[in-house]
Design a protein around this motif. Sequence first.
Motif, PDB file in Angstrom:
ATOM      1  N   PHE A  16       1.642  -1.162   0.356  1.00  9.45           N
ATOM      2  CA  PHE A  16       0.054  -0.017   0.265  1.00  9.45           C
ATOM      3  C   PHE A  16       1.119   1.550   0.029  1.00  9.45           C
ATOM      4  O   PHE A  16       1.227   1.260   0.894  1.00  9.45           O
ATOM      5  N   TYR A 151      -1.888  -1.771  -3.561  1.00  9.34           N
ATOM      6  CA  TYR A 151      -2.412  -0.147  -3.825  1.00  9.34           C
ATOM      7  C   TYR A 151      -1.691   0.463  -3.905  1.00  9.34           C
ATOM      8  O   TYR A 151      -1.253   1.328  -2.776  1.00  9.34           O
ATOM      9  N   GLU A 217      -7.357   7.075   0.115  1.00  7.64           N
ATOM     10  CA  GLU A 217      -6.372   6.834   0.873  1.00  7.64           C
ATOM     11  C   GLU A 217      -7.433   5.281   2.320  1.00  7.64           C
ATOM     12  O   GLU A 217      -6.877   4.487   2.143  1.00  7.64           O
ATOM     13  N   GLN A 218      -8.416   6.966   2.416  1.00  6.55           N
ATOM     14  CA  GLN A 218      -8.704   6.128   3.458  1.00  6.55           C
ATOM     15  C   GLN A 218     -10.181   5.053   2.747  1.00  6.55           C
ATOM     16  O   GLN A 218     -10.437   4.133   3.352  1.00  6.55           O
ATOM     17  N   TYR A 221      -8.082   1.602   1.713  1.00  7.21           N
ATOM     18  CA  TYR A 221      -8.215   1.121   2.760  1.00  7.21           C
ATOM     19  C   TYR A 221      -9.457   0.329   3.666  1.00  7.21           C
ATOM     20  O   TYR A 221      -9.565  -1.302   3.922  1.00  7.21           O
ATOM     21  N   TYR A 224     -10.460  -2.278   1.433  1.00  6.94           N
ATOM     22  CA  TYR A 224      -8.917  -4.068   1.391  1.00  6.94           C
ATOM     23  C   TYR A 224     -10.368  -4.603   2.575  1.00  6.94           C
ATOM     24  O   TYR A 224     -10.310  -5.858   3.054  1.00  6.94           O
TER      25      TYR A 224
END
Length: 354
Positions: A16, A151, A217-218, A221, A224
């Motif tokens: 990531f 990612y 990014e949040q 995340y 995922y």
Amino acid sequence: MSLVFEHSTLGQRVLFGSGKAASNLAAEVARTGAQRVMVIAAEFEAPIAAAVTRDIEVALNYDDVAPHVPIEKAEKARVAAAEHGIDLLVCIGGGSTTGLAKAVAMTSGLPIVAVPTTYAGSEATNVWGLTEAARKTTGVDDKVLPATVIYDAALTISLPIDLSVASGLNALAHCVDSMWAPRADPINQALAAEGIRALSAGLPTIKDNPDNLAGREQALYGAYLSAVAFASAGSGMHHKICHVLGGAYNLPHAQTHATVLPYVLAFNAPAAPEAAQRIAAAFGSEDSSGGLTLLRQRLDAPTALKNIGFAQENITEAVDLILPYIPESNPRPVDQESLTKLLQAAYSGATPEF
């Protein structure tokens, strides 16, 4: 009360980092020793795929991708991989692209490195889906689980806001379904709750500022986490409904999930108070449905199946197709009458009340 449950965690490498997709992919190809790489990416994502693969040698670029993975597309891709002596599959894109790579891996056993550009989550599951004669079939096979996921939030910036919202709500649906799916347990419920929190924080940021990497990014995340929870918990009522609708009526995947979610949540929440409380807490709300409603309003989310290609005259047939797939473990019994009411409300966009 003592805890008793059985939990399986899938083995997968996750890398990531924003702006690191190309270098991470090159490192993975070197680590695996692959010599013949097949890159699967839809035609419209060719520029992204070219940037991500700039540091590796590609034996075959393949772009014949379609939603819901029609069996003809799968068989054609399988032949192409065999003819070119492929030893590693790299899929760059959304759920349809990942799904095609899985279809090839299912019969060939080839490893997959997945580079997602949406919040679909398919990259973190061992679930496959194929459509034949307008009927979508799904299954579970560890051979289709990507060995590595890379990612990179920067790759999602090209995703339009409306698709970012729909894809993010699709991920959120994985989280909600994981609260009461057939194999739900405290571990995947915890992952799902954190996924809801991250998605509900990230998606509004994307809506306000599409170039904001922190928000993306949040969301990535959270996507995922949603997929890991879903892979462990299994497919619940929501996903059974959406898979049938998507396969039978060729509805757009993410938008269908985004539209149906509030209706399934409103239907199941009263019968699963502990799960509903966890969902509400993850939203930072006193009520699970209220928390989802506020988020959807904030995001201007899709509201009605009629707006994405579903016809009212297909409701009766859809109910008959869906009912056999509803898990017996669903918190609330589902019959023809209740499912018809749910689909009618989702079709029109009416306030979910059950």
